[in-house]
Enzyme design. Structure first.
Site, PDB file in Angstrom:
ATOM      1  N   CYS A  36      84.461  30.925   1.565  1.00 28.76           N
ATOM      2  CA  CYS A  36      85.610  31.716   1.090  1.00 28.76           C
ATOM      3  C   CYS A  36      86.888  31.393   1.865  1.00 28.76           C
ATOM      4  O   CYS A  36      87.976  31.774   1.448  1.00 28.76           O
ATOM      5  CB  CYS A  36      85.308  33.204   1.196  1.00 28.76           C
ATOM      6  SG  CYS A  36      84.975  33.721   2.887  1.00 28.76           S
ATOM      7  N   CYS A 111      80.789  39.048   4.709  1.00 30.62           N
ATOM      8  CA  CYS A 111      81.955  39.259   5.570  1.00 30.62           C
ATOM      9  C   CYS A 111      81.535  39.879   6.905  1.00 30.62           C
ATOM     10  O   CYS A 111      82.170  39.648   7.938  1.00 30.62           O
ATOM     11  CB  CYS A 111      82.984  40.157   4.893  1.00 30.62           C
ATOM     12  SG  CYS A 111      83.381  39.671   3.206  1.00 30.62           S
TER      13      CYS A 111
HETATM   14 FE1  FES Z   1      84.438  35.809   2.768  1.00 27.16          FE
HETATM   15 FE2  FES Z   1      85.323  38.199   3.063  1.00 27.16          FE
HETATM   16  S1  FES Z   1      85.270  37.069   1.231  1.00 27.16           S
HETATM   17  S2  FES Z   1      84.641  36.883   4.620  1.00 27.16           S
END
Ligand code: FES
Length: 153
Positions: A36, A111
Site C-alpha cells: 500500500c 496496518c
Molecule cells: Fe496499508 Fe494502512 S493501508 S498500512
C-alpha cells in the site's frame, strides 16, 4: 467499497496525541508496507528506572505517511508503549493495538502490523547503538525487515 471505522480510530486519527518528529531520539524505527506504500516511523526517548529496574520508554512519538488506520494504529501504539519497560514494550501484540482501537476493518488489519514492526525497529536501534544485548527474536525480525526493504527498493 466503503470502510467503516470505530469512534476510537477516528479520534486517534483526527486528534493524535503522539504525532511529531522527535529531536535527538535515542532510538528510531522506520518501516513501510510495499503493497500500500504506507510508511511509519517511531521515535523513542529512553529513561532509566531506579533500583536497576532497567530501561523504559520515557517518551515516544511517530510520523506516519499513510491511511487513517495506520495513523490511528501509530497513536494507539504510542499510548500502549509509553512508560513500559523495554522488555514489556516488546510484548505488545497487534491484537492489543486493534482491541484498544475498538477493532479495525479486516481489510485494514495489516496496518496494525506496521506499528509493532516500527516499534521493534526503534528498540533495536536503541539497543544496537548503545551496545546492549539484543533479544534473538528482535535480531531475527530486524534482519527480515532489512531484507524486505532491500527487495522493495
Ligand atoms: Fe496499508 Fe494502512 S493501508 S498500512
Amino acid at each position: 467499497m466503503a470502510i467503516f471505522y470505530s469512534k476510537k480510530v477516528l479520534k486517534h486519527f483526527t486528534e493524535p496525541r503522539y504525532y511529531g518528529k522527535m529531536k535527538n531520539p535515542d532510538g528510531r524505527g522506520k518501516v513501510g508496507n510495499p503493497v500500500c506504500g504506507d510508511v511509519l516511523e517511531i521515535y523513542l526517548k529512553i529513561g532509566k528506572k531506579p533500583k536497576k529496574q532497567g530501561d523504559y520508554i520515557k517518551d515516544i512519538s511517530f510520523q506516519t505517511l499513510g491511511c487513517c488506520a495506520a495513523i490511528a494504529v501509530s497513536d494507539a501504539l504510542c499510548d500502549l508503549a509509553k512508560g513500559k519497560a523495554i522488555e514489556n514494550a516488546l510484548k505488545i501484540k497487534n491484537n492489543e493495538i486493534v482491541n484498544s482501537l475498538g477493532g479495525l476493518p479486516a481489510i485494514k488489519y495489516h496496518c496494525s502490523l506496521l506499528g509493532v514492526d516500527a516499534l521493534w525497529e526503534a528498540i533495536y536501534d536503541y539497543l544496537n547503538k548503545n551496545k546492549k544485548p539484543i533479544p534473538e527474536n528482535l535480531k531475527l525480525r530486524h534482519r527480515q525487515l532489512k531484507k524486505e526493504n532491500h527487495r522493495n527498493h
